[in-house]
Every structure is written in C-alpha cells, then in structure tokens.
Design a protein around this motif. Structure first.
Motif, PDB file in Angstrom:
ATOM      1  N   ALA A 153      40.957  27.828  85.327  1.00 38.29           N
ATOM      2  CA  ALA A 153      42.594  28.614  85.850  1.00 38.29           C
ATOM      3  C   ALA A 153      43.139  27.789  87.334  1.00 38.29           C
ATOM      4  CB  ALA A 153      42.605  30.335  84.579  1.00 38.29           C
ATOM      5  N   ARG A 188      45.834  26.161  88.441  1.00 38.03           N
ATOM      6  CA  ARG A 188      46.988  26.747  89.271  1.00 38.03           C
ATOM      7  C   ARG A 188      47.219  26.702  91.341  1.00 38.03           C
ATOM      8  NH1 ARG A 188      44.669  32.287  90.128  1.00 38.03           N
ATOM      9  NH2 ARG A 188      44.441  31.584  92.518  1.00 38.03           N
ATOM     10  N   ILE A 241      53.218  30.346  85.942  1.00 38.77           N
ATOM     11  CA  ILE A 241      51.827  30.317  86.923  1.00 38.77           C
ATOM     12  C   ILE A 241      52.381  30.139  88.194  1.00 38.77           C
ATOM     13  CG2 ILE A 241      52.500  27.741  87.016  1.00 38.77           C
ATOM     14  CD1 ILE A 241      49.349  26.922  86.624  1.00 38.77           C
ATOM     15  N   LYS A 280      52.752  34.279  89.112  1.00 39.11           N
ATOM     16  CA  LYS A 280      51.712  35.303  89.106  1.00 39.11           C
ATOM     17  C   LYS A 280      50.872  35.113  90.238  1.00 39.11           C
ATOM     18  CE  LYS A 280      49.812  34.404  84.839  1.00 39.11           C
ATOM     19  NZ  LYS A 280      51.082  35.186  84.048  1.00 39.11           N
ATOM     20  N   GLU A 281      50.454  37.201  90.652  1.00 36.53           N
ATOM     21  CA  GLU A 281      50.058  37.081  91.251  1.00 36.53           C
ATOM     22  C   GLU A 281      48.668  35.878  91.746  1.00 36.53           C
ATOM     23  OE1 GLU A 281      47.776  41.423  91.312  1.00 36.53           O
ATOM     24  OE2 GLU A 281      49.868  41.299  89.229  1.00 36.53           O
ATOM     25  N   ARG A 282      48.139  36.071  93.016  1.00 38.27           N
ATOM     26  CA  ARG A 282      46.891  35.225  93.636  1.00 38.27           C
ATOM     27  C   ARG A 282      46.297  35.807  93.552  1.00 38.27           C
ATOM     28  NH1 ARG A 282      50.319  31.673  97.919  1.00 38.27           N
ATOM     29  NH2 ARG A 282      51.200  30.195  96.168  1.00 38.27           N
TER      30      ARG A 282
END
Lengths: 176, 176
Positions: free
Chosen positions: A148, A152, A171, A174-176
């Motif tokens: 993932a 990402r 995508i 999203k928070e990293r």
C-alpha cells in the motif's frame, strides 16, 4: 479470527514476485520519488522488507518456539536499512527479497509442523505476551502495508498532474 | 508537474499483470472478504477496473481529441459493475482486464502521437475544462488507488488476528 496458515502463506509467497513484476524496469522517477523529506522511496521500502526477513519475523518466531516468554525479542530497528546506503539496483534488491522470503517460507513450514505451535507465546518488549500466530498474521499484514505504501508514494508523484480529479482520488487525501 | 507519457505507460502496462500474479489462485477468503457491507471485495475491484477500460478512460480521451470542449463527457457510473452480478472467476476477470488494457495502451499510443495532443481540452460534467494529460495522469493514479484498496481490504481481514501489533500497522487504522 480469520487466520489460516495456508492462506497466510499464499500472501507471503506472492509478495516478492508481485513487487518484482511491478517494479522491475520502472524509471527512476517512480523508484526515487518520496512523499516528503525523511519518508521512504520505493527502493528503500524493499530494503526494509529484506531487513524484516533477516532480523524480524523468523528470528522472533524461532525465539517464541525455543524460549517461550522467558526471553523478550531483541528490538527490531525499523530504520537500520537507511544507514548503510546501498548502491544496488532495485532489481538486485528484489531478487534478494525473493530468495530470502522463499527460504523463510520453507523454514516457517517446517517450524509450524503442528497446530499447537501457533498458540505458543513469546514476550514482545512493548506489548508483552504475543502468540506465534499473531506474529505470522502481522508478517502478512506488514507485506500488505508496504505494498500500500509503495503505490501511495507513486500516486503522490502525480498529485498535481491529475488536475481537478484530485477530488475523487482518496489515495491523494490520506494521511501519510 | 511530473507527467511523462512513457512513464505513465510503465504503470498502466504493469497493473494487470501485477494483479494477475498477486490474485490468481488466492483462496476465496481473500477474494471475497470486504471491509464492511456495501464496500467492494477484491473481485469487484477488478470488475470496476474493466468497466473503466471500456467506458471511462479511452472514450473520454477520444472525446477530448475529437470534440474538444464542445461535448461534455457522458457521466461514468462507478457502480455499474455491481449490477450485473457476474459469476466469472477472478482469473477470468484478470484475463479480460489484461487484454482490454493492452488494446487501450496501443490506442493511447496511436492517439497521442504528438505532444500537442496532451494539452487538448475537454469538458468534464462536474469539473469543467480538463486536459488530456490530466485524464491520463488520473488513469495512472486510479490504478494505484485500486491496488491500494485491494491490499487494504485484504489486510483488514487480519485486523483481529494480529493481536497487539495492530498498533504499529497504519493500514488497519486508515479511514476507509
């Protein structure tokens, strides 16, 4: 609980080949990009996966089966692969990952020759008592986590290129 | 901007083979699991990718190149693949995806025979003016999004099995 040993192995044995097919021959633009300073690029993720094969999953499983809870796991350094700056190509790293994973799966199959072994317990330095099958489940989810991460990180490279479609692409949010 | 046509194609051409290698032969446990009612399982994600090949990316690109902004894209139904409940195996779906993607990459290469074409504009029903290269970038990121979704859905299956390690596994914490 969903864990079944044979299904866990299905994932463990597919990860290296899958990453090899996906990443071999990719341009440096994809292999070297990172979300931000201090985060891993694709090539560093593969080094981390190799490191886990060497120093995390199997050594811990062996410790559980040999010593039980009497001896806590030595801590695993999640950043050690970043210190010895390696000059190898991603293809060489992927070959090493594939080879060592294959060996580890054979070892795993010979160590867990009995369902009872899945219930054996060890001592995690932070969590306390953990079971062999929790360790193996984590190994699987750890593979999936880093797959993932790889997609990402790559997606993030086109963050501006997608123009207004960014809004539809979770995508990129999203928070990293 | 990071978009380079040849690098975009590197990803587009790897996605179907990568998914085929990763998913073919997996147990139903992995292929049928879902995060929660109403979300897609792995097999449904592949159907959605096929649907995009048929009705989204190429038809829209062709519309941009033929009609410019004069004719807005017909809306793309992101759920259409869920209506015709298909009984095909995931392997059959993956073969179809691979085949149609291959055709679409050839088409793409013949349509974008000139850098100028990347700057051509069309009209998106929600966003207004969009460029050909934004559409192609989105196609790439859309692949990556759904690869991320597949591994996230699979990881979620072991949410309880990993025991206390859940705390270290970001993939199990993400919003869905």
């Amino acid at each position: 609980m969903n864990f079944i040993m044979s299904e866990a192995i299905e994932v463990l044995e597919r990860t290296p080949q899958t990453l090899e097919l996906f990443l071999s021959g990719l341009s440096d633009g994809w292999l070297q990009c990172r979300e931000e300073e201090g985060t891993w690029n694709v090539s560093e993720v593969i080094e981390h996966l190799i490191e886990g094969e060497k120093n995390n999953w199997m050594p811990r499983l062996e410790l559980i089966l040999k010593e039980g809870e009497s001896q806590p796991f030595p801590p695993f350094d999640r950043y050690s692969h970043l210190r010895g700056k390696s000059e190898r190509s991603v293809e060489e790293k992927l070959r090493e990952f594939k080879m060592i994973r294959k060996l580890n799966i054979s070892k795993l199959q010979s160590l867990i020759n009995d369902k009872q072994n899945l219930e054996k317990t060890g001592s995690h330095p932070a969590f306390g008592v953990v079971k062999a099958r929790e360790l193996i489940s984590t190994w699987v989810v750890h593979d999936l986590t880093h797959m993932a991460q790889i997609v990402r990180v790559m997606a993030d490279r086109y963050r501006d290129d997608v123009g207004p479609w960014k809004e539809y692409l979770g995508i990129l949010k999203k928070e990293r």
